[in-house]
Design a protein around this motif. Structure first.
Motif, PDB file in Angstrom:
ATOM      1  N   LEU A 145       0.678  -1.196  -0.027  1.00 35.75           N
ATOM      2  CA  LEU A 145       0.079  -0.024   0.011  1.00 35.75           C
ATOM      3  C   LEU A 145       0.853   1.175  -0.106  1.00 35.75           C
ATOM      4  O   LEU A 145       1.936   1.298   0.676  1.00 35.75           O
ATOM      5  CB  LEU A 145      -1.038   0.233   1.383  1.00 35.75           C
ATOM      6  N   VAL A 156      -2.426  -0.892  -3.959  1.00 32.49           N
ATOM      7  CA  VAL A 156      -3.505   0.076  -3.527  1.00 32.49           C
ATOM      8  C   VAL A 156      -2.607   1.448  -3.269  1.00 32.49           C
ATOM      9  O   VAL A 156      -1.727   1.620  -2.471  1.00 32.49           O
ATOM     10  CB  VAL A 156      -4.327  -0.409  -2.326  1.00 32.49           C
ATOM     11  N   PRO A 199      -6.040   0.586  -7.941  1.00 35.19           N
ATOM     12  CA  PRO A 199      -7.127   1.237  -7.188  1.00 35.19           C
ATOM     13  C   PRO A 199      -6.705   2.495  -6.145  1.00 35.19           C
ATOM     14  O   PRO A 199      -5.706   2.112  -5.495  1.00 35.19           O
ATOM     15  CB  PRO A 199      -7.630   0.256  -6.209  1.00 35.19           C
ATOM     16  N   VAL A 246     -10.324  -0.640   1.776  1.00 36.64           N
ATOM     17  CA  VAL A 246      -8.900  -1.241   1.396  1.00 36.64           C
ATOM     18  C   VAL A 246      -9.019  -2.521   0.934  1.00 36.64           C
ATOM     19  O   VAL A 246      -8.187  -2.903   0.075  1.00 36.64           O
ATOM     20  CB  VAL A 246      -7.733  -0.654   2.239  1.00 36.64           C
ATOM     21  N   ALA A 300     -10.403  -2.836  -2.322  1.00 37.85           N
ATOM     22  CA  ALA A 300      -9.453  -2.509  -3.255  1.00 37.85           C
ATOM     23  C   ALA A 300      -8.484  -3.552  -3.641  1.00 37.85           C
ATOM     24  O   ALA A 300      -8.089  -3.659  -4.778  1.00 37.85           O
ATOM     25  CB  ALA A 300      -9.049  -1.145  -2.804  1.00 37.85           C
ATOM     26  N   LEU A 301      -7.894  -4.179  -2.352  1.00 40.42           N
ATOM     27  CA  LEU A 301      -6.869  -5.137  -2.637  1.00 40.42           C
ATOM     28  C   LEU A 301      -7.362  -6.054  -3.336  1.00 40.42           C
ATOM     29  O   LEU A 301      -6.763  -6.897  -4.213  1.00 40.42           O
ATOM     30  CB  LEU A 301      -6.161  -5.635  -1.384  1.00 40.42           C
ATOM     31  N   SER A 323      -7.645  -5.388  -7.162  1.00 36.19           N
ATOM     32  CA  SER A 323      -6.157  -5.309  -7.567  1.00 36.19           C
ATOM     33  C   SER A 323      -5.706  -6.623  -7.942  1.00 36.19           C
ATOM     34  O   SER A 323      -5.017  -6.875  -8.881  1.00 36.19           O
ATOM     35  CB  SER A 323      -5.240  -4.404  -6.431  1.00 36.19           C
TER      36      SER A 323
END
Length: 480
Positions: free
Chosen positions: A4, A49, A76, A114, A117-118, A121
């Motif tokens: 991240l 991310v 993302p 998050v 989003a991961l 991704s």
């Protein structure tokens, strides 16, 4: 390891919070104090991310976001803002940002957003390997199989991936429809743009429209801010609508308009939003039958079915089973810390005799359960969970036995190949099951009735994955 990147000029508190929610060693959180430094980090090593502050000392967060999109539009980006109105963040989401969070951060909200989003991704970046031979055990998301039906699937992916048309993927639950969609995406001209997948059956009906098309503030109870939907957010990318057969009829009309005009309105809004999205749909249901029963829009079905790929169930891929078992054995042995390297032949026979209604997903579960029970280097039959053996009476429900015509009609597509072989395989499965049921499981009597040699019958049963149980009275009939 998930990486991240936090782009913030005052990251101390935020860094501590993010590291608390996503700790090492499974996650690494890097920090850039300016937009310029953040862009340099993205160019050098794209993270999974990005958390991006709207206010930076050298340039606006929106300018940084545009720079990130030019480097890699698949990353993302989650905006972080102090301003509750967040007009700039909403504008960024129109351009493809993943979401936005308010300071001070709500840790549960951070974990959810998050985490999603991961996952997005990973779906975009993990290669969807298509192969007829087993790859290395550390390859995740591989599409394996060398049987004729799977070869046709590979050919279909190759034919349609480069064509910017809608694709419908059919097949039972657990056959790997999302992996096929990812393979199409990764071999398409949109491979550097976002890819998103939504399961229409998993999202409540009253929220699905908002999830897809977004909503305006105040459009319904709880709509305390404008939301940008996936079709707007994924502009220039690809969206998979999984289990589209479960989509409400009213929402299907809006999907049809989007496919025809590439435009829509948000829930509660009157502004026409234009988008450029490639749609891939998937369903375990027979959409043609649903449309005939007026449970699915016929016009949408024909629009989705411009190009159809059918995934065969695992029970029709008997020759692929040993390779699939060996691949998952190696992969999960490493994951679970086991040293099992081979499968006992009798265990493989038991697996061949099971129908696997959950298909590949169920096979993965069975292999994992067996490995948890295993000791030594060989997977023995005693390690397998209870698997009801397939026999001549239960190999196929009566309702499915009458489906040969539907089987053929479903495959009457321009891209179909080897239909003669597939139809004869389906006919053999039905015919042999009926004859063996009539003879009480006696292969000797069945072969005589069919007019073929017993060895030929045994080979056909093996190829079709049919394990025959016979009564005590008939056992002597099948002695060599």
């Amino acid at each position: 390891m998930n990486t991240l990147l936090l782009i913030d000029d005052d990251p101390d508190l935020m860094l501590e919070q993010v590291q608390h929610v996503f700790p090492a060693p499974s996650h690494r959180v890097d920090v850039a104090g300016t937009g310029t430094l953040g862009l340099e980090r993205v160019r050098a090593a794209p993270p999974d991310v990005i958390l991006l502050d709207l206010r930076l000392p050298d340039q606006s967060g929106l300018d940084v976001f545009r720079g990130i999109r030019q480097i890699d539009a698949r990353i993302p980006v989650i905006f972080v803002t102090m301003t509750k109105t967040a007009d700039t963040a909403i504008e960024a989401m129109k351009q493809g940002a993943f979401d936005y969070l308010f300071k001070p951060l709500n840790l549960q909200h951070v974990k959810r957003v998050v985490g999603e989003a991961l996952d997005v991704s990973r779906r975009m970046r993990a290669p969807a390997v298509v192969t007829e031979t087993a790859p290395d055990a550390d390859v995740e998301g591989a599409i394996l199989g060398g049987c004729p039906a799977m070869r046709e699937v590979y050919k279909a992916i190759g034919r349609v991936a480069g064509q910017d048309v809608t694709v419908l993927i059919s097949g039972e639950t657990g056959t790997g429809k999302e992996m096929i969609a990812r393979a199409i995406y990764q071999h398409s001209s949109r491979a550097k743009a976002p890819f998103m997948a939504l399961n229409c059956a998993a999202i409540p009906e009253n929220l699905l429209e908002s999830e897809l098309f977004g909503h305006e503030k105040g459009s319904f109870t709880g709509a305390d801010r404008r939301r940008i939907g996936k079709f707007e957010q994924c502009n220039h990318g690809t969206i998979l609508l999984d289990e589209i057969g479960d989509m409400p009829l009213a929402l299907q009309a809006k999907i049809l308009r989007l496919l025809q005009e590439q435009s829509f309105e948000r829930v509660g809004g009157n502004e026409t939003v234009r988008t450029d999205v490639r749609l891939i749909a998937a369903s375990h249901r027979d959409l043609k039958a649903l449309s005939d029963d007026e449970k699915f829009r016929a016009d949408l079905y024909y629009r989705l079915g411009v190009f159809t790929i059918h995934l065969p169930p695992l029970r029709e891929r008997g020759e692929d089973l040993p390779m699939l078992v060996q691949y998952y054995l190696r992969r999960f042995s490493r994951e679970l810390g086991r040293e099992v390297v081979t499968v006992d032949p009798e265990a493989l026979v038991r697996l061949h005799g099971y129908r696997f209604p959950g298909n590949i997903r169920e096979l993965q579960s069975v292999v994992k359960q067996a490995l948890l029970q295993a000791s030594g280097s060989v997977l023995l039959p005693s390690f397998l969970p209870e698997l009801p053996a397939t026999n001549a009476e239960t190999v196929r429900p009566a309702s499915e036995n009458l489906g040969l015509e539907a089987f053929i009609r479903q495959r009457l597509q321009p891209q179909s190949r080897d239909l003669y072989t597939q139809a004869h395989g389906e006919l053999d499965r039905f015919l042999l099951t009926q004859v063996l049921e009539y003879t009480g499981g006696s292969q000797h009597k069945a072969a005589r009735l069919l007019g073929i040699a017993r060895q030929t019958l045994r080979l056909k049963l093996r190829d079709l994955g049919i394990q025959v149980k016979q009564s005590v009275e008939t056992e002597n009939d099948d002695e060599p």
